[in-house]
Design a protein around this motif. Structure first.
Motif, mmCIF file in Angstrom:
data_model
loop_
_atom_site.group_PDB
_atom_site.id
_atom_site.type_symbol
_atom_site.label_atom_id
_atom_site.label_comp_id
_atom_site.label_asym_id
_atom_site.label_seq_id
_atom_site.Cartn_x
_atom_site.Cartn_y
_atom_site.Cartn_z
ATOM 1 N N TRP A 57 -36.988 -17.283 26.590
ATOM 2 C CA TRP A 57 -37.873 -16.846 27.669
ATOM 3 C C TRP A 57 -37.431 -15.468 28.138
ATOM 4 N N GLN A 58 -38.375 -14.537 28.238
ATOM 5 C CA GLN A 58 -38.052 -13.171 28.614
ATOM 6 C C GLN A 58 -38.741 -12.803 29.921
ATOM 7 N N PRO A 59 -37.984 -12.363 30.920
ATOM 8 C CA PRO A 59 -38.620 -11.898 32.152
ATOM 9 C C PRO A 59 -39.278 -10.540 31.955
ATOM 10 N N LEU A 60 -40.230 -10.229 32.804
ATOM 11 C CA LEU A 60 -40.801 -8.883 32.801
ATOM 12 C C LEU A 60 -39.701 -7.882 33.124
ATOM 13 N N ALA A 61 -39.771 -6.719 32.523
ATOM 14 C CA ALA A 61 -38.648 -5.775 32.571
ATOM 15 C C ALA A 61 -38.660 -4.925 33.838
ATOM 16 N N ASN A 62 -38.847 -5.543 35.001
ATOM 17 C CA ASN A 62 -38.714 -4.809 36.256
ATOM 18 C C ASN A 62 -37.230 -4.544 36.511
ATOM 19 N N ARG A 63 -36.915 -3.374 37.023
ATOM 20 C CA ARG A 63 -35.544 -3.086 37.427
ATOM 21 C C ARG A 63 -35.576 -2.444 38.807
ATOM 22 N N TYR A 64 -34.622 -2.821 39.637
ATOM 23 C CA TYR A 64 -34.572 -2.338 41.008
ATOM 24 C C TYR A 64 -33.229 -1.660 41.251
ATOM 25 N N ARG A 65 -33.128 -1.012 42.373
ATOM 26 C CA ARG A 65 -31.902 -0.283 42.680
ATOM 27 C C ARG A 65 -30.759 -1.227 43.004
ATOM 28 N N LEU A 66 -31.054 -2.375 43.601
ATOM 29 C CA LEU A 66 -30.018 -3.301 44.043
ATOM 30 C C LEU A 66 -29.918 -4.485 43.092
ATOM 31 N N LEU A 126 -35.685 -14.747 39.246
ATOM 32 C CA LEU A 126 -35.840 -16.118 39.723
ATOM 33 C C LEU A 126 -37.272 -16.384 40.184
ATOM 34 N N GLN A 127 -37.897 -15.392 40.820
ATOM 35 C CA GLN A 127 -39.288 -15.563 41.236
ATOM 36 C C GLN A 127 -40.205 -15.669 40.026
ATOM 37 N N GLN A 128 -39.933 -14.904 38.975
ATOM 38 C CA GLN A 128 -40.722 -15.017 37.753
ATOM 39 C C GLN A 128 -40.551 -16.404 37.121
ATOM 40 N N LEU A 129 -39.313 -16.901 37.123
ATOM 41 C CA LEU A 129 -39.058 -18.238 36.580
ATOM 42 C C LEU A 129 -39.823 -19.296 37.361
ATOM 43 N N ALA A 134 -22.916 -22.123 46.168
ATOM 44 C CA ALA A 134 -22.659 -22.252 44.732
ATOM 45 C C ALA A 134 -23.968 -22.216 43.948
ATOM 46 N N GLY A 135 -24.992 -22.897 44.457
ATOM 47 C CA GLY A 135 -26.275 -22.903 43.770
ATOM 48 C C GLY A 135 -26.863 -21.509 43.632
ATOM 49 N N GLN A 136 -26.716 -20.692 44.680
ATOM 50 C CA GLN A 136 -27.237 -19.326 44.604
ATOM 51 C C GLN A 136 -26.455 -18.491 43.594
ATOM 52 N N LEU A 137 -25.138 -18.680 43.531
ATOM 53 C CA LEU A 137 -24.334 -17.949 42.552
ATOM 54 C C LEU A 137 -24.651 -18.408 41.129
ATOM 55 N N GLN A 138 -24.868 -19.709 40.953
ATOM 56 C CA GLN A 138 -25.251 -20.224 39.639
ATOM 57 C C GLN A 138 -26.617 -19.676 39.220
ATOM 58 N N ALA A 139 -27.538 -19.601 40.177
ATOM 59 C CA ALA A 139 -28.863 -19.058 39.879
ATOM 60 C C ALA A 139 -28.774 -17.571 39.539
ATOM 61 N N ALA A 140 -27.884 -16.845 40.232
ATOM 62 C CA ALA A 140 -27.702 -15.426 39.932
ATOM 63 C C ALA A 140 -27.168 -15.243 38.516
ATOM 64 N N THR A 141 -26.255 -16.112 38.098
ATOM 65 C CA THR A 141 -25.717 -16.034 36.743
ATOM 66 C C THR A 141 -26.820 -16.262 35.717
ATOM 67 N N LEU A 142 -27.643 -17.276 35.963
ATOM 68 C CA LEU A 142 -28.761 -17.555 35.051
ATOM 69 C C LEU A 142 -29.723 -16.380 34.993
ATOM 70 N N ALA A 143 -30.054 -15.808 36.148
ATOM 71 C CA ALA A 143 -31.002 -14.694 36.189
ATOM 72 C C ALA A 143 -30.466 -13.479 35.443
ATOM 73 N N LEU A 144 -29.182 -13.170 35.626
ATOM 74 C CA LEU A 144 -28.624 -12.014 34.929
ATOM 75 C C LEU A 144 -28.503 -12.275 33.431
#
Length: 203
Positions: free
Chosen positions: A53-62, A71-74, A135-145
């Motif tokens: 699964w590939q997210p749309l290639a949006n990139r932001y400053r932060l 995560l919102q795309q997922l 922990a859930g937010q950090l796990q979700a961040a790992t998945l998103a990255l």
């Protein structure tokens, strides 16, 4: 979280207040981590489900904006399970470290330092582990990255260091210094000599 952990460790009251104020000023609603997909019993199973699964290639400053965007795309695509799988803190920290070792990505570096900061703050509050919500937010961040970085094969945890009684030369880059410090802290906090093996790869 990282700034707060440093302030608490140093016992700097004014910096602790500033870190809390910064966190409150930057607070945003947490991304939704559940959806209509069938439940996954483990995060490893969720990673397997999302392979390809590939997210749309949006990139932001932060970094946070990149994570929230994926995560919102997922969530919008119905790919998230109805129940977010649980994973122990040590396993989750190693998943973030393995992503960094596989990618050497600047954003992934902050996952490792962020996990260590969260654990430091938890310990300062008398807890043994990072609370489930954080922990859930950090796990979700790992998945998103992981998705943002093209789903690299996660590196295996390094072997424990054969001779842990050694000095550690400091890297010249400040973020590399913070990463090395976090890894050495995790070696003690998790009582896991594999973190020393990772430290050896960083210097």
């Amino acid at each position: 979280m990282i700034r707060l952990a440093y302030a608490l460790r140093a016992g700097q009251h004014e910096e602790t207040v500033a870190a809390l104020a910064y966190g409150l000023a930057c607070a945003r609603p947490a991304p939704v981590l559940t959806g209509p997909a069938a439940a996954c019993t483990t995060l490893a199973a969720l990673y397997q489900r999302l392979a390809g699964w590939q997210p749309l290639a949006n990139r932001y400053r932060l970094i946070g904006d990149d994570i929230v965007d994926v995560l919102q795309q997922l969530q919008a695509s119905g790919q998230l399970p109805a129940v977010w799988p649980q994973e122990t803190g040590p396993v989750a920290r190693w998943r973030a470290a393995r992503l960094y070792l596989a990618s050497r990505d600047f954003d992934a570096l902050h996952l490792v330092t962020g996990w260590q900061a969260a654990l430091s703050v938890a310990r300062a509050l008398g807890l043994t582990e990072v609370p489930a919500a954080s922990a859930g937010q950090l796990q979700a961040a790992t998945l998103a990255l992981w998705l943002r970085l093209g789903q690299p094969a996660l590196a295996s945890p390094p072997a424990p260091l054969a001779n842990p009684a050694r000095s550690w030369p400091l890297p010249t880059d400040d973020h590399d210094c913070k990463l090395l410090f976090s890894v050495l802290q995790l070696a003690a906090q998790d009582d896991d000599p594999r973190w020393l093996g990772m430290a050896q790869q960083l210097v």
